[in-house]
Motif scaffolding. Structure first.
Motif, PDB file in Angstrom:
ATOM      1  N   VAL A 389      -2.810  -8.503  15.706  1.00  0.00           N
ATOM      2  CA  VAL A 389      -3.298  -8.484  14.194  1.00  0.00           C
ATOM      3  C   VAL A 389      -1.865  -7.673  13.173  1.00  0.00           C
ATOM      4  O   VAL A 389      -0.674  -7.104  13.861  1.00  0.00           O
ATOM      5  N   LYS A 390      -1.354  -8.605  12.742  1.00  0.00           N
ATOM      6  CA  LYS A 390      -0.936  -8.621  11.598  1.00  0.00           C
ATOM      7  C   LYS A 390      -0.412  -8.493  10.285  1.00  0.00           C
ATOM      8  O   LYS A 390      -1.200  -9.297   9.292  1.00  0.00           O
ATOM      9  N   PHE A 391       0.043  -7.512   9.904  1.00  0.00           N
ATOM     10  CA  PHE A 391      -0.032  -6.687   8.428  1.00  0.00           C
ATOM     11  C   PHE A 391       0.963  -7.278   7.403  1.00  0.00           C
ATOM     12  O   PHE A 391       2.181  -6.512   7.873  1.00  0.00           O
ATOM     13  N   ASN A 392       0.797  -8.232   7.950  1.00  0.00           N
ATOM     14  CA  ASN A 392       1.297  -9.408   6.762  1.00  0.00           C
ATOM     15  C   ASN A 392       1.203  -9.947   5.321  1.00  0.00           C
ATOM     16  O   ASN A 392       1.540 -10.506   5.108  1.00  0.00           O
ATOM     17  N   ARG A 393       0.386  -8.871   4.748  1.00  0.00           N
ATOM     18  CA  ARG A 393      -0.618  -8.659   3.702  1.00  0.00           C
ATOM     19  C   ARG A 393      -0.833  -7.337   3.462  1.00  0.00           C
ATOM     20  O   ARG A 393      -0.624  -6.381   3.786  1.00  0.00           O
ATOM     21  N   PRO A 394      -0.932  -7.406   1.389  1.00  0.00           N
ATOM     22  CA  PRO A 394      -1.057  -6.060   1.128  1.00  0.00           C
ATOM     23  C   PRO A 394      -2.024  -4.967   1.674  1.00  0.00           C
ATOM     24  O   PRO A 394      -3.555  -5.800   2.173  1.00  0.00           O
ATOM     25  N   PHE A 395      -2.498  -3.918   2.401  1.00  0.00           N
ATOM     26  CA  PHE A 395      -3.401  -3.314   3.202  1.00  0.00           C
ATOM     27  C   PHE A 395      -2.640  -1.507   2.807  1.00  0.00           C
ATOM     28  O   PHE A 395      -2.361  -0.988   2.212  1.00  0.00           O
ATOM     29  N   LEU A 396      -3.953  -1.038   3.326  1.00  0.00           N
ATOM     30  CA  LEU A 396      -4.471   0.297   2.980  1.00  0.00           C
ATOM     31  C   LEU A 396      -4.227   0.903   4.262  1.00  0.00           C
ATOM     32  O   LEU A 396      -4.130   0.910   5.028  1.00  0.00           O
ATOM     33  N   LEU A 397      -3.384   2.877   3.886  1.00  0.00           N
ATOM     34  CA  LEU A 397      -3.364   4.073   4.698  1.00  0.00           C
ATOM     35  C   LEU A 397      -3.866   5.101   4.311  1.00  0.00           C
ATOM     36  O   LEU A 397      -3.654   5.808   3.324  1.00  0.00           O
ATOM     37  N   LEU A 398      -4.399   5.334   5.359  1.00  0.00           N
ATOM     38  CA  LEU A 398      -4.795   7.049   5.402  1.00  0.00           C
ATOM     39  C   LEU A 398      -4.282   7.968   6.750  1.00  0.00           C
ATOM     40  O   LEU A 398      -3.885   6.628   7.447  1.00  0.00           O
ATOM     41  N   LEU A 399      -3.304   8.561   6.112  1.00  0.00           N
ATOM     42  CA  LEU A 399      -3.237   9.535   7.017  1.00  0.00           C
ATOM     43  C   LEU A 399      -4.087  10.610   7.232  1.00  0.00           C
ATOM     44  O   LEU A 399      -4.508  11.185   6.101  1.00  0.00           O
ATOM     45  N   TYR A 400      -4.983  11.062   8.252  1.00  0.00           N
ATOM     46  CA  TYR A 400      -5.408  11.946   8.415  1.00  0.00           C
ATOM     47  C   TYR A 400      -5.480  13.007   9.350  1.00  0.00           C
ATOM     48  O   TYR A 400      -4.608  12.547  10.664  1.00  0.00           O
ATOM     49  N   ASP A 401      -5.792  14.459   9.590  1.00  0.00           N
ATOM     50  CA  ASP A 401      -5.640  15.443  10.665  1.00  0.00           C
ATOM     51  C   ASP A 401      -7.137  15.139  11.012  1.00  0.00           C
ATOM     52  O   ASP A 401      -7.664  15.315  10.884  1.00  0.00           O
ATOM     53  N   LYS A 402      -7.177  14.969  12.731  1.00  0.00           N
ATOM     54  CA  LYS A 402      -8.535  14.909  13.001  1.00  0.00           C
ATOM     55  C   LYS A 402      -8.987  16.154  14.022  1.00  0.00           C
ATOM     56  O   LYS A 402     -10.213  16.236  14.565  1.00  0.00           O
ATOM     57  N   ALA A 403      -8.525  16.991  14.005  1.00  0.00           N
ATOM     58  CA  ALA A 403      -9.156  18.003  14.648  1.00  0.00           C
ATOM     59  C   ALA A 403      -9.341  18.901  12.962  1.00  0.00           C
ATOM     60  O   ALA A 403     -11.227  19.770  13.329  1.00  0.00           O
ATOM     61  N   THR A 404      -9.030  18.878  12.236  1.00  0.00           N
ATOM     62  CA  THR A 404      -9.752  19.410  10.879  1.00  0.00           C
ATOM     63  C   THR A 404     -10.167  17.805   9.940  1.00  0.00           C
ATOM     64  O   THR A 404     -11.393  18.717   9.541  1.00  0.00           O
ATOM     65  N   ARG A 405     -10.468  17.117  10.444  1.00  0.00           N
ATOM     66  CA  ARG A 405     -11.328  15.611   9.558  1.00  0.00           C
ATOM     67  C   ARG A 405     -10.552  15.960   8.283  1.00  0.00           C
ATOM     68  O   ARG A 405     -11.579  15.955   7.457  1.00  0.00           O
ATOM     69  N   ILE A 406      -9.441  16.332   7.790  1.00  0.00           N
ATOM     70  CA  ILE A 406      -9.054  16.343   6.920  1.00  0.00           C
ATOM     71  C   ILE A 406      -8.404  14.978   6.376  1.00  0.00           C
ATOM     72  O   ILE A 406      -7.459  14.621   6.733  1.00  0.00           O
ATOM     73  N   ILE A 407      -8.267  14.527   4.934  1.00  0.00           N
ATOM     74  CA  ILE A 407      -7.604  13.504   4.378  1.00  0.00           C
ATOM     75  C   ILE A 407      -5.948  14.025   3.683  1.00  0.00           C
ATOM     76  O   ILE A 407      -5.900  14.824   2.906  1.00  0.00           O
ATOM     77  N   LEU A 408      -4.913  13.891   4.288  1.00  0.00           N
ATOM     78  CA  LEU A 408      -3.571  14.570   4.462  1.00  0.00           C
ATOM     79  C   LEU A 408      -3.368  13.492   3.050  1.00  0.00           C
ATOM     80  O   LEU A 408      -2.699  14.143   2.046  1.00  0.00           O
ATOM     81  N   LEU A 409      -3.020  11.946   3.306  1.00  0.00           N
ATOM     82  CA  LEU A 409      -2.502  11.077   2.229  1.00  0.00           C
ATOM     83  C   LEU A 409      -3.144   9.730   2.411  1.00  0.00           C
ATOM     84  O   LEU A 409      -3.553   9.833   3.427  1.00  0.00           O
ATOM     85  N   MET A 410      -2.983   8.985   1.137  1.00  0.00           N
ATOM     86  CA  MET A 410      -3.307   7.910   1.182  1.00  0.00           C
ATOM     87  C   MET A 410      -2.678   6.746   0.112  1.00  0.00           C
ATOM     88  O   MET A 410      -2.396   6.920  -0.341  1.00  0.00           O
ATOM     89  N   GLY A 411      -2.629   5.853   0.966  1.00  0.00           N
ATOM     90  CA  GLY A 411      -2.480   4.639  -0.312  1.00  0.00           C
ATOM     91  C   GLY A 411      -2.303   3.224   0.366  1.00  0.00           C
ATOM     92  O   GLY A 411      -3.385   2.664   0.983  1.00  0.00           O
ATOM     93  N   LYS A 412      -2.276   2.241  -0.554  1.00  0.00           N
ATOM     94  CA  LYS A 412      -2.126   1.260  -0.652  1.00  0.00           C
ATOM     95  C   LYS A 412      -0.454   0.783  -0.564  1.00  0.00           C
ATOM     96  O   LYS A 412       0.174   0.713  -1.884  1.00  0.00           O
TER      97      LYS A 412
END
Length: 419
Positions: A389-412
């Motif tokens: 799996v090669k991330f060599n083109r535009p992709f999305l990213l979400l960073l979340y806390d597994k315990a609280t199930r809160i999305i902390l940040l996201m981007g492209k």
């Protein structure tokens, strides 16, 4: 002269670093329920309908990319929502309802409003627990014009629910006030964001700041010796050279045939997780249009452990947003107008928000390894070749806390080489 309320939002994120502060492990990560036993209103719920707070992140994302479709996007929905929820402590009537409805909360009874603030209080307390190899600090501050009096209830509630710090500022000397606020932000973000505010009106009476600083090590670090130069295709005709990290290991992943994208979860040490979404060529818009709470829940439920040859570029990007314009297009308008009812802040009816600024920074590298020399002969069972799996083109990213199930940040990530 009409007084101006300047609202500033801040996010600083430093992902995947070598050294992290040590501290006590928080043992209350699962204790996010409200005092009356009901579920926290901020958590992403996959087993029920009607809870759409998580979709605020995706609505804001779609609004942001409508302005910059071919550029890197990076922001913190947690930071933005926390700052405006704190402001809502002093909002009334339609100004209050617009803010909360814009953030995804409906049915605004007095009890429900209290539960919203209590939800933020609980989540902020849990997230600020120090975990081994992770530093996640979230905080709020209010800078008040010298001699300007705030309502006692506003002071008490912002302190109780948002643990806000209060400081006096001389806004009649804008340069002095700007330096004070920027130095505070620079200190709280370990020097990563030295300049949040560029200008202030002398009639400013209050500046609200929310900051997030995140620093963590990957659970499975990348070997720096395997990092190599490779091409990243911003589009099919525009490759750029990047430092491509590489690791063969088992990861929780899923290929979504309906949306034509690969989903890979990368855990940090602690409870934070990065969710990387790699659309097939030409399928970015299809995936972006489908971003929702339901889609994230589907991916989460279908992740399965697979052996991957994961290739991910090193990243150093930043984002800066005029949140005022984006939220106005999402229906939060009155708080930015002369009709704003922020009388709960100071008892005065002549306040409005003049600025809403959000800055974000993301750095991703090999993470957490220390050089050492050793020799070992290890026998292992034969495994099937890993899937690449090669991330060599535009992709999305979400960073979340597994315990609280809160999305902390996201981007492209459109171009990892663009700061």
């Amino acid at each position: 002269m009409k007084y101006l309320l300047c609202l500033c939002l801040l996010l600083d994120v430093l992902c995947a670093v070598t050294h992290c502060h040590q501290g006590n492990i928080c043992h209350e990560v699962n204790n996010t329920k409200l005092p009356d036993g009901t579920e926290n209103l901020l958590t992403l719920k996959c087993d029920e309908q009607g809870s759409n707070y998580a979709d605020f992140a995706f609505r804001f994302y779609k609004q942001a990319i409508s302005k910059e479709a071919d550029k890197n996007v990076f922001f913190s929905p947690m930071s933005i929502s926390t700052a405006f929820a704190m402001l809502a402590v002093g909002a009334k009537t339609t100004t209050l309802s617009q803010i909360f409805e814009g953030l995804g909360f409906n049915t605004l009874t007095e009890t429900h409003i209290h539960n919203i603030h209590e939800s933020f209080r609980k989540v902020l307390a849990v997230l600020n627990c120090t975990d081994v190899n992770t530093t996640l600090n979230i905080g709020n501050a209010l800078f008040t014009a010298t001699g300007y009096e705030l309502q006692e209830a506003f002071l008490q509630n912002t302190k109780e629910f948002y643990n806000a710090e209060f400081m006096s500022s001389n806004f009649h000397n804008p340069e002095e006030a700007i330096n004070q606020i920027n130095e505070y932000v620079e200190e709280k973000t370990e020097g990563k964001i030295p300049e949040l505010i560029a200008h202030l009106d002398p009639s400013t009476v209050l500046v609200l700041v929310n900051y997030i600083y995140f620093k963590a090590a990957w659970e499975k670090s990348f070997d720096p010796l395997r990092t190599h130069k490779d091409e990243f295709f911003v589009n099919t005709n525009a490759p750029v050279r990047v430092d491509m990290m590489q690791r063969d290991s088992t990861y929780d992943s899923y290929y979504d045939e309906d949306l034509s994208c690969e989903v890979v979860e990368l855990p940090y040490q602690g409870t934070a997780r990065a969710l990387l979404i790699l659309p097939d060529d030409g399928k970015m818009k299809q995936v972006e249009d489908a971003l929702s709470q339901e889609t994230i829940c589907k991916w989460d439920n279908r992740l399965e452990t697979r052996r991957l040859n994961l290739q991910l570029p090193k990243i150093s990007i930043s984002g800066s947003y005029d949140v005022k314009n984006l939220l106005m297009e999402m229906g939060i308008t009155e708080v930015f107008s002369s009709n704003a009812d922020l009388s709960g802040v100071s008892g005065s009816g002549n306040l409005q928000v003049s600025q809403a600024i959000h800055k974000a920074l993301l750095e991703v590298d090999e993470a957490g390894t220390e050089a050492a020399g050793a020799t070992a002969v290890i026998l292992t069972r034969v495994l099937h070749p890993p899937v690449t799996v090669k991330f060599n083109r535009p992709f999305l990213l979400l960073l979340y806390d597994k315990a609280t199930r809160i999305i902390l940040l996201m981007g492209k990530i459109v171009d990892p080489t663009k700061k």
